[in-house]
Enzyme design. Structure first.
Site, PDB file in Angstrom:
ATOM      1  N   HIS A  37      32.862   6.542  11.051  1.00  0.00           N
ATOM      2  CA  HIS A  37      33.580   7.633  10.365  1.00  0.00           C
ATOM      3  C   HIS A  37      32.637   8.394   9.432  1.00  0.00           C
ATOM      4  O   HIS A  37      32.705   9.622   9.327  1.00  0.00           O
ATOM      5  CB  HIS A  37      34.715   7.076   9.499  1.00  0.00           C
ATOM      6  CG  HIS A  37      35.816   6.417  10.256  1.00  0.00           C
ATOM      7  ND1 HIS A  37      36.024   5.055  10.239  1.00  0.00           N
ATOM      8  CD2 HIS A  37      36.785   6.933  11.042  1.00  0.00           C
ATOM      9  CE1 HIS A  37      37.074   4.763  10.977  1.00  0.00           C
ATOM     10  NE2 HIS A  37      37.560   5.876  11.481  1.00  0.00           N
ATOM     11  N   ASP A 152      36.061   8.200  21.318  1.00  0.00           N
ATOM     12  CA  ASP A 152      37.418   8.404  21.847  1.00  0.00           C
ATOM     13  C   ASP A 152      37.367   9.646  22.734  1.00  0.00           C
ATOM     14  O   ASP A 152      37.917  10.701  22.391  1.00  0.00           O
ATOM     15  CB  ASP A 152      38.403   8.583  20.685  1.00  0.00           C
ATOM     16  CG  ASP A 152      38.444   7.357  19.796  1.00  0.00           C
ATOM     17  OD1 ASP A 152      38.709   6.262  20.311  1.00  0.00           O
ATOM     18  OD2 ASP A 152      38.155   7.484  18.589  1.00  0.00           O
ATOM     19  N   SER A 188      37.436   0.441  14.104  1.00  0.00           N
ATOM     20  CA  SER A 188      38.195  -0.370  13.140  1.00  0.00           C
ATOM     21  C   SER A 188      38.743  -1.616  13.816  1.00  0.00           C
ATOM     22  O   SER A 188      38.897  -2.663  13.189  1.00  0.00           O
ATOM     23  CB  SER A 188      39.350   0.436  12.562  1.00  0.00           C
ATOM     24  OG  SER A 188      38.850   1.572  11.912  1.00  0.00           O
TER      25      SER A 188
END
Ligand code: PAF
Length: 290
Positions: A37, A152, A188
């Site tokens: 992130h 993603d 995560s």
């Protein structure tokens, strides 16, 4: 760094920046921030003058029985990390702020086709939840650009398609996948892995890399490569949902005469409590080799 929980306050701040001629970049997240992130935040800082990060665990992208309730919520640590990264504004809305009428009978954004394949086939409704919340967040923040992780990859393509189809004035930027020292894509959900599973997990990256290298070297028997990959992952102790070679531009089924640069290899596997996804764009392997 300011933290805001209300849409009006975020909008007013972003408008004030934009009226000074500043470009505003946006990084939507669900929190529990890790190095992956933080690289998105750094990417946003490189391409814009002010950076807004949102932390919102979006209930509509989790199916019943998935990990919405147990998804790690680590606000204090997250906000410390964002302060260190010099993010300018943290937007941390409540569910009621994002979904003022509740979660039933909502107007939603559905990106047909792309939302039903690959992960969408195993997580029905997931990408509609993602597209809906990202559309809402764009309407709340009104950024000039937004940065998403290419890890993603399907989500990235769904959002690009949504923005194109709905003529949304937001530039979508894909940021390279951040990996651990052994190749495991940062996520995560890696926190769900037991130590022995964590040791096994990089087999996913190694497998995708092997397939991408074969494609870069000219192999075009997609079915054979996919079943080889599946077998390799199953033998390593994972339960694959899919191993798939697709066109990078739109995730459609590829034809054999496509150049290697137009291909992407994607997989999703279950390993213990974790569902891991990863992909390799063959163009990156071609670039490495040149
Ligand atoms: O990638 C994520 O963390 C989420 O899917 C996103 C884009 C923040 C939407 O909730």
């Amino acid at each position: 760094m300011e933290t805001e929980r209300q849409i009006d306050a975020v909008r007013a701040q972003v408008r004030a920046w934009q009226s000074q001629g500043l470009k505003v970049g946006f990084v939507p997240t669900m929190g529990n921030l890790h190095e992956g992130h933080l690289r998105l935040v750094r990417h946003a800082r490189r391409v814009s003058d002010r950076v807004v990060v949102s932390i919102f665990v979006n209930p509509t992208q989790f199916a019943p029985g998935e990990d919405f309730e147990s998804y790690p919520r680590t606000m204090e640590r997250d906000s410390e990390l964002l302060r260190e990264e010099l993010a300018d504004l943290l937007f941390n809305p409540t569910v009621a702020e994002v979904y003022p009428r509740g979660l039933d009978h909502l107007a939603t954004v559905h990106v047909p086709g792309l939302s039903e394949i690959l992960c969408g086939a195993y997580r029905p409704g997931h990408f509609t939840g993602v597209a809906t919340v990202v559309c809402k967040l764009f309407n709340m923040v009104v950024p000039d650009c937004a940065v998403f992780g290419r890890k993603d990859f399907q989500q990235f393509q769904v959002i690009r398609r949504m923005v194109t189809d709905l003529n949304m004035p937001v530039e979508i930027i894909g940021s390279p996948t951040a990996r651990e020292y052994d190749g495991l894509a940062m996520s995560s959900r890696n926190a769900y892995l037991e130590p022995a599973q964590r040791e096994l997990a990089p087999a996913l990256y190694r497998c995708l890399r092997r397939l991408a290298e074969a494609l870069a070297a000219g192999e075009r028997d997609f079915g054979m490569l996919e079943s080889d990959g599946w077998r390799e992952l199953a033998t390593a102790g994972m339960l694959p949902d899919y191993v798939s070679i697709r066109r990078r531009a739109d995730l459609s089924e590829p034809v054999p005469d496509l150049p290697a640069n137009d291909l992407v290899v994607l997989a999703a596997v279950h390993l213990g409590r974790a569902r891991l996804i990863d992909n390799i764009e063959v163009a990156d392997i071609v670039t490495e080799g040149s």
